[in-house]
Write an enzyme that holds these catalytic residues in place. Structure first.
Site, PDB file in Angstrom:
ATOM      1  N   GLY A  34       0.847  -1.197   0.000  1.00 41.14           N
ATOM      2  CA  GLY A  34       0.000   0.000   0.000  1.00 41.14           C
ATOM      3  C   GLY A  34       0.878   1.241   0.000  1.00 41.14           C
ATOM      4  O   GLY A  34       1.880   1.287   0.707  1.00 41.14           O
TER       5      GLY A  34
ATOM      6  N   ASP B 126       0.222   2.223   8.963  1.00 36.76           N
ATOM      7  CA  ASP B 126      -0.343   1.559  10.145  1.00 36.76           C
ATOM      8  C   ASP B 126       0.578   1.615  11.366  1.00 36.76           C
ATOM      9  O   ASP B 126       0.136   1.343  12.475  1.00 36.76           O
ATOM     10  CB  ASP B 126      -0.646   0.092   9.826  1.00 36.76           C
ATOM     11  CG  ASP B 126      -1.711  -0.049   8.758  1.00 36.76           C
ATOM     12  OD1 ASP B 126      -2.506   0.892   8.608  1.00 36.76           O
ATOM     13  OD2 ASP B 126      -1.735  -1.083   8.078  1.00 36.76           O
TER      14      ASP B 126
ATOM     15  N   ARG C  62      -5.720  -2.947  10.112  1.00 40.45           N
ATOM     16  CA  ARG C  62      -6.228  -4.309   9.981  1.00 40.45           C
ATOM     17  C   ARG C  62      -6.031  -5.093  11.273  1.00 40.45           C
ATOM     18  O   ARG C  62      -6.941  -5.708  11.781  1.00 40.45           O
ATOM     19  CB  ARG C  62      -5.426  -4.985   8.873  1.00 40.45           C
ATOM     20  CG  ARG C  62      -6.282  -5.528   7.800  1.00 40.45           C
ATOM     21  CD  ARG C  62      -5.524  -6.351   6.813  1.00 40.45           C
ATOM     22  NE  ARG C  62      -4.282  -5.797   6.341  1.00 40.45           N
ATOM     23  CZ  ARG C  62      -3.952  -5.714   5.066  1.00 40.45           C
ATOM     24  NH1 ARG C  62      -4.811  -6.054   4.140  1.00 40.45           N
ATOM     25  NH2 ARG C  62      -2.762  -5.271   4.701  1.00 40.45           N
TER      26      ARG C  62
ATOM     27  N   HIS D 169      -8.926   5.433   1.666  1.00 38.86           N
ATOM     28  CA  HIS D 169      -7.623   5.777   1.084  1.00 38.86           C
ATOM     29  C   HIS D 169      -7.268   7.256   1.206  1.00 38.86           C
ATOM     30  O   HIS D 169      -6.136   7.638   0.897  1.00 38.86           O
ATOM     31  CB  HIS D 169      -7.563   5.310  -0.369  1.00 38.86           C
ATOM     32  CG  HIS D 169      -7.650   3.816  -0.466  1.00 38.86           C
ATOM     33  ND1 HIS D 169      -8.844   3.154  -0.578  1.00 38.86           N
ATOM     34  CD2 HIS D 169      -6.691   2.869  -0.388  1.00 38.86           C
ATOM     35  CE1 HIS D 169      -8.617   1.847  -0.601  1.00 38.86           C
ATOM     36  NE2 HIS D 169      -7.317   1.640  -0.482  1.00 38.86           N
TER      37      HIS D 169
ATOM     38  N   ARG E  15      -4.208   7.748   3.054  1.00 37.49           N
ATOM     39  CA  ARG E  15      -2.924   7.382   2.459  1.00 37.49           C
ATOM     40  C   ARG E  15      -2.487   8.342   1.361  1.00 37.49           C
ATOM     41  O   ARG E  15      -1.352   8.267   0.893  1.00 37.49           O
ATOM     42  CB  ARG E  15      -3.034   5.992   1.825  1.00 37.49           C
ATOM     43  CG  ARG E  15      -3.013   4.897   2.802  1.00 37.49           C
ATOM     44  CD  ARG E  15      -2.451   3.606   2.276  1.00 37.49           C
ATOM     45  NE  ARG E  15      -2.685   3.238   0.916  1.00 37.49           N
ATOM     46  CZ  ARG E  15      -3.137   2.035   0.537  1.00 37.49           C
ATOM     47  NH1 ARG E  15      -3.458   1.143   1.435  1.00 37.49           N
ATOM     48  NH2 ARG E  15      -3.256   1.732  -0.727  1.00 37.49           N
TER      49      ARG E  15
HETATM   50  O1  F6P Z   1      -1.192  -1.671   4.892  1.00 37.60           O
HETATM   51  C1  F6P Z   1      -1.779  -0.460   5.076  1.00 37.60           C
HETATM   52  C2  F6P Z   1      -3.232  -0.459   4.848  1.00 37.60           C
HETATM   53  O2  F6P Z   1      -3.474   0.886   4.878  1.00 37.60           O
HETATM   54  C3  F6P Z   1      -4.139  -1.218   5.831  1.00 37.60           C
HETATM   55  O3  F6P Z   1      -4.451  -0.529   6.999  1.00 37.60           O
HETATM   56  C4  F6P Z   1      -5.371  -1.469   4.979  1.00 37.60           C
HETATM   57  O4  F6P Z   1      -6.109  -2.582   5.420  1.00 37.60           O
HETATM   58  C5  F6P Z   1      -4.793  -1.722   3.652  1.00 37.60           C
HETATM   59  O5  F6P Z   1      -3.598  -0.968   3.576  1.00 37.60           O
HETATM   60  C6  F6P Z   1      -5.709  -1.440   2.508  1.00 37.60           C
HETATM   61  O6  F6P Z   1      -4.989  -1.281   1.351  1.00 37.60           O
HETATM   62  P1  F6P Z   1      -5.499  -1.589  -0.131  1.00 37.60           P
HETATM   63  O7  F6P Z   1      -6.858  -0.996  -0.242  1.00 37.60           O
HETATM   64  O8  F6P Z   1      -4.498  -0.922  -0.994  1.00 37.60           O
HETATM   65  O9  F6P Z   1      -5.516  -3.075  -0.300  1.00 37.60           O
END
Ligand code: F6P
Length: 341
Positions: A10, A127, A171, A271, A274
């Site tokens: 991610g 995370d 998660r 997202h 992020r």
């Molecule tokens: O690993 C980071 C993270 O932000 C987790 O908290 C989340 O479950 C996951 O990525 C989701 O990422 P994607 O939607 O890219 O699979």
């Protein structure tokens, strides 16, 4: 030296700051050459490369995402994948590889190192759940975004006398929920480490309304009610076998409405946490990681990862990144419980 670099998993605000620091120090001070691998491990697997010199990293320090692209490709899950990766590295004349990623990307790096590839790792995840480092870049940005969302939700919750639920990422570890919830003055914070009682959550909601305020509940996507099973949250799996989660916020809103009779709504930040520009803290941490990773390559410290311990950047074995997740402790959770209700 000819150095390959990739970003996997991610994405995370600060990745570009790492890339820039590595190239500026490596090319500018040591005269190394760089090969950018596109889209995580898919790059060396499928020979997808891009130029990565000083001109290519100009202006990227404040930019979110990663100029290299990312994916969750796992060469160990592909038939002959590992052989293809090592062959491609050999053909391109790559002497060393810098892998920037979380437990999955660094897990692949660890196994490649065991097979003789010269790898150095840089930890990354919003995370903040990698055990070997006090903080990962991207976490501070995610917490700030979630805190701003909580601040905004407080005012609209008050106007409409509603319970508002904010579902944030996390998660297995509830660090984003814990920090954003504490910074934003949440009335309840629910995280994967500690299953919650829905009766208690509803009691907190009611006591908040009795005090003439509207409750804000912060919930990490992996949080579960007592005795709950993850199937209510699962939405498929990725290449590393991780379940995609979602839905706990909506589930909570329904339960709160039916048990308390109060209106409850959910906002899923997803997202947004992020994306976009990294905070100054994350830019500095990412830059320091990049500089230190470059030193690790120059000193041929293969199989190591850079990490933050206190205020120092140190080197730890790559395997330390993947050994065990850093979870919220009961002591840290007790700190926020003081403010529940
Ligand atoms: O690993 C980071 C993270 O932000 C987790 O908290 C989340 O479950 C996951 O990525 C989701 O990422 P994607 O939607 O890219 O699979």
């Amino acid at each position: 030296m000819r150095i390959g670099m990739l970003t996997g998993g991610g994405d995370c605000p600060g990745l570009n700051a790492v890339i820039r620091a590595v190239v500026r120090k490596g090319a500018g001070m040591h005269g190394h050459e760089f090969v950018g691998f596109r889209d995580g491990w898919r790059g060396p697997l499928e020979n997808l490369t891009m130029p990565l010199g000083i001109p290519d990293v100009r202006g990227i320090l404040p930019r979110g995402g990663t100029i290299l692209g990312s994916s969750r490709t796992n060469p160990f899950g592909v038939d002959g994948g590992v052989e293809r990766v090592t062959e491609n590295l050999h053909k391109l004349g790559v002497d060393a590889l810098i892998a920037i990623g979380g437990e999955d990307t660094l897990g692949v790096a660890t196994k490649l190192h065991e097979r003789g590839v010269n790898v150095v790792g840089v930890p990354k995840t919003i995370d903040n759940d990698l055990n070997a480092t006090d903080y990962t870049f991207g976490f501070d940005t995610a917490v700030n975004i979630a805190t701003e969302a909580i601040d905004r939700l407080h005012t609209t919750a008050e106007s409409h006398h509603r319970a508002l639920i904010v579902e944030v990422m996390g998660r297995h570890a509830g660090w984003i929920a814990l920090h954003a919830g504490m910074a934003g003055g949440a009335n309840v914070i629910l995280i994967p480490e500690f299953p919650f009682s829905i009766e208690r959550v509803c009691a907190y909601v009611e006591s908040r309304f009795q005090a003439h305020y509207a409750p804000i509940i912060v919930v990490a996507e992996g949080a579960l009610p007592d005795g709950g099973d993850t199937s209510i949250l699962e939405k498929g799996v990725d290449a590393f076998g991780h379940v995609r989660l979602g839905g706990i916020g909506e589930w909570l809103a329904n339960e709160i409405e039916s048990r308390t009779g109060k209106e409850a709504r959910t906002t899923v930040l997803g997202h947004i946490q992020r994306g976009g520009t990294p905070t100054a803290y994350d830019r500095v941490l990412a830059t320091r990681f990049g500089l230190a990773a470059m030193d690790s390559v120059t000193e041929r410290a293969w199989g190591t990862m850079v990490a933050l311990q206190g205020t120092d950047i140190v080197r730890v074995p790559l395997s330390a990144a993947t050994a065990e997740l850093k979870l919220v402790t009961p002591e840290r959770y007790a700190e926020v419980e003081v403010f529940f209700g």
